[in-house]
Design a protein around this motif. Structure first.
Motif, PDB file in Angstrom:
ATOM      1  N   UNK A   1       5.976  15.908   9.601  1.00 29.92           N
ATOM      2  CA  UNK A   1       5.007  16.172   8.524  1.00 29.92           C
ATOM      3  C   UNK A   1       3.603  15.659   8.858  1.00 29.92           C
ATOM      4  N   UNK A   2       2.613  16.347   8.301  1.00 29.60           N
ATOM      5  CA  UNK A   2       1.217  15.910   8.370  1.00 29.60           C
ATOM      6  C   UNK A   2       0.905  15.169   7.076  1.00 29.60           C
TER       7      UNK A   2
ATOM      8  N   UNK B   1      -3.557   4.741   1.068  1.00 27.20           N
ATOM      9  CA  UNK B   1      -2.224   5.286   0.809  1.00 27.20           C
ATOM     10  C   UNK B   1      -1.761   6.103   1.998  1.00 27.20           C
ATOM     11  N   UNK B   2      -2.663   6.913   2.546  1.00 26.52           N
ATOM     12  CA  UNK B   2      -2.339   7.718   3.725  1.00 26.52           C
ATOM     13  C   UNK B   2      -1.925   6.827   4.896  1.00 26.52           C
ATOM     14  N   UNK B   3      -2.705   5.778   5.168  1.00 28.27           N
ATOM     15  CA  UNK B   3      -2.377   4.873   6.273  1.00 28.27           C
ATOM     16  C   UNK B   3      -1.021   4.191   6.049  1.00 28.27           C
ATOM     17  N   UNK B   4      -0.766   3.800   4.808  1.00 31.46           N
ATOM     18  CA  UNK B   4       0.508   3.166   4.510  1.00 31.46           C
ATOM     19  C   UNK B   4       1.682   4.107   4.725  1.00 31.46           C
ATOM     20  N   UNK B   5       1.506   5.369   4.323  1.00 31.67           N
ATOM     21  CA  UNK B   5       2.574   6.353   4.523  1.00 31.67           C
ATOM     22  C   UNK B   5       2.822   6.590   6.012  1.00 31.67           C
ATOM     23  N   UNK B   6       1.753   6.675   6.793  1.00 30.14           N
ATOM     24  CA  UNK B   6       1.928   6.854   8.238  1.00 30.14           C
ATOM     25  C   UNK B   6       2.654   5.649   8.831  1.00 30.14           C
ATOM     26  N   UNK B   7       2.243   4.424   8.460  1.00 29.62           N
ATOM     27  CA  UNK B   7       2.893   3.215   8.977  1.00 29.62           C
ATOM     28  C   UNK B   7       4.372   3.172   8.612  1.00 29.62           C
ATOM     29  N   UNK B   8       4.712   3.749   7.441  1.00 27.89           N
ATOM     30  CA  UNK B   8       6.106   3.750   6.974  1.00 27.89           C
ATOM     31  C   UNK B   8       6.924   4.868   7.596  1.00 27.89           C
ATOM     32  N   UNK B   9       6.307   5.689   8.453  1.00 27.66           N
ATOM     33  CA  UNK B   9       7.041   6.739   9.143  1.00 27.66           C
ATOM     34  C   UNK B   9       7.117   8.062   8.415  1.00 27.66           C
TER      35      UNK B   9
ATOM     36  N   UNK C   1       4.498  20.825   7.551  1.00 35.33           N
ATOM     37  CA  UNK C   1       4.624  20.465   6.148  1.00 35.33           C
ATOM     38  C   UNK C   1       3.666  19.320   5.849  1.00 35.33           C
ATOM     39  N   UNK C   2       3.068  19.352   4.664  1.00 35.42           N
ATOM     40  CA  UNK C   2       2.046  18.372   4.318  1.00 35.42           C
ATOM     41  C   UNK C   2       2.583  17.374   3.291  1.00 35.42           C
TER      42      UNK C   2
END
Length: 324
Positions: free
Chosen positions: A196-197, A231-239, A222-223
């Motif tokens: 996902x993006x 929030x975006x950075x946190x989601x990326x860090x969480x995989x 998929x987005x």
């Protein structure tokens, strides 16, 4: 009733000066106009107002009628207000003191605005910045309706505004720090498209991401939408997926303690240009020009800190700007 006045400030000035001097010929000399011009202008003013203002005395000048005496006070007041308005306009056009409304595309503001605000305060203490953080579409509305004189944004979001470019910013991928992808070197978009993006929930930004994938010949993934950069950075860090961004942040740690990592992308991926947008027909005020100079300095400070990558000769302060 019509809004058309029918008379001009010049006619009022000719009337006031002639009434004060009591002689049209001498008034014309003071006004650097011909006697016939001044006399004709006053007669037109009388017709347009529907009252006689002056009594003409052969070889003895002019005197005020009762109506003229009353309207002389009003004419003087109106001319005074006009001079005040002109002075205020001159001050707005030629002084860095006063208020300036500036828009910031909201993902840019947290990274660039603090430095810009500090530099503006140091250089122009009398300049009051009114700052408006908004989406790209709202910023264009603010420019068109006059709420903002400038908007700090990206070329692909500037619409029909005149754009003052500051720096070209290459796109990078943002991954979780424990993601093994990209450890061996740069990645291509097609190597990331299976996941996902994570993207800001901004229509114009999402359209830009779609164009980028289309240009690279890669299907849009998929987005997963986020409302803010953190929030975006946190989601990326969480995989939750990967993100696309312009320039790295100064820290890899997210607010919840996670960590992210920037990875270089290869392929035909054009950079984004950071700059300031203004309306094409608007002549920028001295306050706007002063702010633009401050913005350029913030860009240079970012370059000196090593927070930006290669681009134009002018490069920007180290803001992470999430594109997708």
């Amino acid at each position: 009733m019509t809004d058309r006045l029918g008379f001009s400030l010049t006619q009022l000035r000719y009337f006031v000066v002639s009434a004060e001097i009591g002689n049209i010929s001498e008034a014309a000399e003071k006004l650097c106009a011909s006697q016939s011009t001044v006399s004709s202008a006053i007669m037109r003013l009388e017709r347009q107002l529907g009252v006689q203002l002056l009594l003409r005395h052969h070889a003895r000048g002019v005197s005020l009628t009762p109506s003229g005496r009353h309207l002389l006070r009003e004419a003087r007041a109106l001319l005074g207000q006009a001079r005040s308005l002109k002075a205020q306009g001159d001050a707005l056009a030629g002084d860095t003191a006063g208020q300036l409304d500036v828009g910031f595309f909201f993902p840019i503001a947290p990274f660039l605005l603090p430095l810009v605000h500090r530099l503006a305060g140091e250089r122009h203490r009398a300049l009051e910045l009114n700052l408006h953080e908004a989406s790209a579409d709202r910023l264009l509305e603010f420019l068109r309706d006059g709420r903002c004189e400038l908007a700090v944004t990206y070329d692909f979001l500037a619409g029909d505004a005149r754009f003052h470019p500051l720096v070209d910013l290459p796109v990078h991928a943002l991954l979780a720090d424990d993601d093994p992808s990209g450890l061996a070197g740069p990645l291509a978009l097609d190597e990331l498209a299976g996941r996902p993006l994570v993207a800001l929930n901004v229509p114009s930004v999402l359209r830009h991401a779609e164009r980028m994938f289309s240009r690279a010949g890669v299907r849009m993934p998929r987005v997963v939408k986020a409302a803010s950069i953190e929030t975006l950075r946190g989601l990326v860090a969480a995989g939750a997926g990967f993100a696309l961004m312009y320039q790295p942040a100064r820290t890899a740690t997210t607010l919840d303690g996670g960590r992210v990592r920037e990875v270089e992308l290869v392929g035909d991926l054009p950079p984004a240009t950071l700059g300031a947008a203004v309306m094409p027909e608007l002549a920028m005020s001295s306050r706007g020009r002063a702010f633009l100079d401050v913005l350029r300095s913030a860009v240079a400070v970012g370059a000196s800190r090593g927070q930006v990558g290669a681009g134009r000769a002018q490069v920007s302060a180290g803001q992470q700007v999430v594109m997708g």
